[in-house]
Design a protein around this motif. Structure first.
Motif, PDB file in Angstrom:
ATOM      1  N   ARG A   1       0.850  -1.198   0.000  1.00  0.00           N
ATOM      2  CA  ARG A   1       0.000   0.000   0.000  1.00  0.00           C
ATOM      3  C   ARG A   1       0.880   1.241   0.000  1.00  0.00           C
ATOM      4  N   GLY A   2       1.980   1.203   0.739  1.00  0.00           N
ATOM      5  CA  GLY A   2       2.934   2.320   0.729  1.00  0.00           C
ATOM      6  C   GLY A   2       3.514   2.543  -0.655  1.00  0.00           C
ATOM      7  N   GLN A   3       3.817   1.468  -1.357  1.00  0.00           N
ATOM      8  CA  GLN A   3       4.311   1.607  -2.727  1.00  0.00           C
ATOM      9  C   GLN A   3       3.255   2.261  -3.612  1.00  0.00           C
ATOM     10  N   ILE A   4       2.005   1.885  -3.420  1.00  0.00           N
ATOM     11  CA  ILE A   4       0.927   2.464  -4.233  1.00  0.00           C
ATOM     12  C   ILE A   4       0.836   3.964  -3.990  1.00  0.00           C
ATOM     13  N   VAL A   5       0.965   4.383  -2.750  1.00  0.00           N
ATOM     14  CA  VAL A   5       0.953   5.817  -2.448  1.00  0.00           C
ATOM     15  C   VAL A   5       2.115   6.510  -3.157  1.00  0.00           C
ATOM     16  N   THR A   6       3.298   5.915  -3.092  1.00  0.00           N
ATOM     17  CA  THR A   6       4.466   6.499  -3.755  1.00  0.00           C
ATOM     18  C   THR A   6       4.282   6.527  -5.269  1.00  0.00           C
ATOM     19  N   MET A   7       3.762   5.452  -5.826  1.00  0.00           N
ATOM     20  CA  MET A   7       3.505   5.420  -7.273  1.00  0.00           C
ATOM     21  C   MET A   7       2.472   6.480  -7.651  1.00  0.00           C
ATOM     22  N   GLY A   8       1.457   6.629  -6.793  1.00  0.00           N
ATOM     23  CA  GLY A   8       0.458   7.668  -7.036  1.00  0.00           C
ATOM     24  C   GLY A   8       1.092   9.045  -7.076  1.00  0.00           C
ATOM     25  N   ARG A   9       1.997   9.301  -6.149  1.00  0.00           N
ATOM     26  CA  ARG A   9       2.696  10.593  -6.133  1.00  0.00           C
ATOM     27  C   ARG A   9       3.498  10.787  -7.413  1.00  0.00           C
ATOM     28  N   MET A  10       4.139   9.716  -7.886  1.00  0.00           N
ATOM     29  CA  MET A  10       4.904   9.808  -9.131  1.00  0.00           C
ATOM     30  C   MET A  10       3.975  10.106 -10.313  1.00  0.00           C
ATOM     31  N   ALA A  11       2.711   9.712 -10.199  1.00  0.00           N
ATOM     32  CA  ALA A  11       1.729   9.958 -11.255  1.00  0.00           C
ATOM     33  C   ALA A  11       0.981  11.271 -11.042  1.00  0.00           C
ATOM     34  N   GLY A  12       1.351  12.017  -9.986  1.00  0.00           N
ATOM     35  CA  GLY A  12       0.726  13.311  -9.738  1.00  0.00           C
ATOM     36  C   GLY A  12      -0.451  13.283  -8.784  1.00  0.00           C
ATOM     37  N   ILE A  13      -0.702  12.150  -8.135  1.00  0.00           N
ATOM     38  CA  ILE A  13      -1.806  12.029  -7.170  1.00  0.00           C
ATOM     39  C   ILE A  13      -1.251  12.341  -5.782  1.00  0.00           C
ATOM     40  N   THR A  14      -1.733  13.400  -5.163  1.00  0.00           N
ATOM     41  CA  THR A  14      -1.143  13.840  -3.889  1.00  0.00           C
ATOM     42  C   THR A  14      -2.102  13.786  -2.696  1.00  0.00           C
ATOM     43  N   ASP A  15      -3.274  13.205  -2.879  1.00  0.00           N
ATOM     44  CA  ASP A  15      -4.268  13.225  -1.797  1.00  0.00           C
ATOM     45  C   ASP A  15      -4.506  11.848  -1.174  1.00  0.00           C
ATOM     46  N   ALA A  16      -3.449  11.078  -1.006  1.00  0.00           N
ATOM     47  CA  ALA A  16      -3.583   9.732  -0.441  1.00  0.00           C
ATOM     48  C   ALA A  16      -4.167   9.784   0.967  1.00  0.00           C
ATOM     49  N   PRO A  17      -5.018   8.815   1.297  1.00  0.00           N
ATOM     50  CA  PRO A  17      -5.592   8.782   2.639  1.00  0.00           C
ATOM     51  C   PRO A  17      -4.616   8.196   3.656  1.00  0.00           C
ATOM     52  N   MET A  18      -4.864   8.454   4.913  1.00  0.00           N
ATOM     53  CA  MET A  18      -4.077   7.897   6.011  1.00  0.00           C
ATOM     54  C   MET A  18      -4.575   6.479   6.268  1.00  0.00           C
ATOM     55  N   THR A  19      -3.674   5.514   6.223  1.00  0.00           N
ATOM     56  CA  THR A  19      -4.048   4.124   6.504  1.00  0.00           C
ATOM     57  C   THR A  19      -3.137   3.476   7.550  1.00  0.00           C
ATOM     58  N   ASP A  20      -2.424   4.280   8.328  1.00  0.00           N
ATOM     59  CA  ASP A  20      -1.568   3.730   9.379  1.00  0.00           C
ATOM     60  C   ASP A  20      -2.395   2.988  10.427  1.00  0.00           C
ATOM     61  N   TYR A  21      -1.799   1.961  10.993  1.00  0.00           N
ATOM     62  CA  TYR A  21      -2.488   1.162  11.998  1.00  0.00           C
ATOM     63  C   TYR A  21      -2.934   2.003  13.198  1.00  0.00           C
ATOM     64  N   MET A  22      -2.072   2.876  13.696  1.00  0.00           N
ATOM     65  CA  MET A  22      -2.446   3.659  14.877  1.00  0.00           C
ATOM     66  C   MET A  22      -3.589   4.622  14.558  1.00  0.00           C
ATOM     67  N   TYR A  23      -3.647   5.124  13.344  1.00  0.00           N
ATOM     68  CA  TYR A  23      -4.775   5.959  12.939  1.00  0.00           C
ATOM     69  C   TYR A  23      -6.069   5.134  13.035  1.00  0.00           C
ATOM     70  N   TYR A  24      -6.004   3.911  12.553  1.00  0.00           N
ATOM     71  CA  TYR A  24      -7.158   3.003  12.638  1.00  0.00           C
ATOM     72  C   TYR A  24      -7.545   2.752  14.107  1.00  0.00           C
ATOM     73  N   VAL A  25      -6.559   2.458  14.943  1.00  0.00           N
ATOM     74  CA  VAL A  25      -6.817   2.148  16.354  1.00  0.00           C
ATOM     75  C   VAL A  25      -7.435   3.351  17.073  1.00  0.00           C
ATOM     76  N   LEU A  26      -6.892   4.526  16.847  1.00  0.00           N
ATOM     77  CA  LEU A  26      -7.322   5.703  17.601  1.00  0.00           C
ATOM     78  C   LEU A  26      -8.534   6.411  17.020  1.00  0.00           C
ATOM     79  N   LEU A  27      -8.687   6.380  15.708  1.00  0.00           N
ATOM     80  CA  LEU A  27      -9.710   7.226  15.097  1.00  0.00           C
ATOM     81  C   LEU A  27     -10.715   6.538  14.177  1.00  0.00           C
ATOM     82  N   ALA A  28     -10.397   5.386  13.653  1.00  0.00           N
ATOM     83  CA  ALA A  28     -11.240   4.833  12.598  1.00  0.00           C
ATOM     84  C   ALA A  28     -12.092   3.632  12.981  1.00  0.00           C
ATOM     85  N   ARG A  29     -11.684   2.871  13.967  1.00  0.00           N
ATOM     86  CA  ARG A  29     -12.493   1.662  14.238  1.00  0.00           C
ATOM     87  C   ARG A  29     -13.645   1.938  15.144  1.00  0.00           C
TER      88      ARG A  29
END
Length: 176
Positions: free
Chosen positions: A148-176
């Motif tokens: 998934r990190g590679q996909i974010v980096t590839m997206g940036r290389m393609a000009g996509i700069t609005d990737a969402p936060m998918t870190d585990y701690m973000y999920y634990v603290l804010l998303a679940r």
């Protein structure tokens, strides 16, 4: 600094493994929802990475998750590393999401003892191993996170700069 030691029970391990799979589903769904807002041409744009396109990286994640799930089920799957994916971006997105849901469903039915049970796994060029299911889940989720990190980096290389936060701690603290 104060350190404390706690003993982890089989039930705690079971809950942690199942939550880790739920995190994986959430993170994949979050990434997929993001990618569906992008032009397919960007997801098929060739660039330098482990896989030549975002679509191919999605297929790799899907394929690996599926393979490990089949190992956990003791179905002795064939390893198809290096296959050329000819499906569409939409099929890759849907397949990955469906497979992530299947993993959560499968693990939800396993007991703590079954999660600790070792399964035979043959990894080409490495050998034959007996690996507990909970360690397979840990590997599967961290491997998926890596890509998934590679996909974010590839997206940036393609000009996509609005990737969402998918870190585990973000999920634990804010998303679940």
């Amino acid at each position: 600094m104060l350190y404390t030691t706690t003993q982890t029970t089989a039930t705690d391990l079971s809950e942690l493994v199942k939550d880790f799979a739920a995190y994986n589903l959430w993170a994949n769904r979050t990434m997929i929802n993001w990618l569906t807002t992008k032009p397919e041409a960007l997801l098929e744009q060739e660039m330098t990475s482990s896989f030549p396109t975002i679509k191919a990286t999605l297929r790799h994640i899907w394929s690996c998750q599926d393979w490990w799930l089949e190992v956990m089920k003791k179905n002795n799957p064939a390893l198809t590393y290096g296959e050329v994916y000819t499906g569409t971006v939409q099929e890759a997105l849907e397949g990955l999401l469906q497979q992530s849901e299947e993993l959560v469903d499968y693990l939800s039915c396993l007991s703590a003892e079954e999660l600790q049970e070792a399964c035979e796994v043959t990894i080409p060029f490495t050998g034959d191993f007996n690996v507990p299911r909970f360690e397979m889940v840990q590997h599967l989720v961290t491997h998926t996170t890596y890509h998934r990190g590679q996909i974010v980096t590839m997206g940036r290389m393609a000009g996509i700069t609005d990737a969402p936060m998918t870190d585990y701690m973000y999920y634990v603290l804010l998303a679940r």
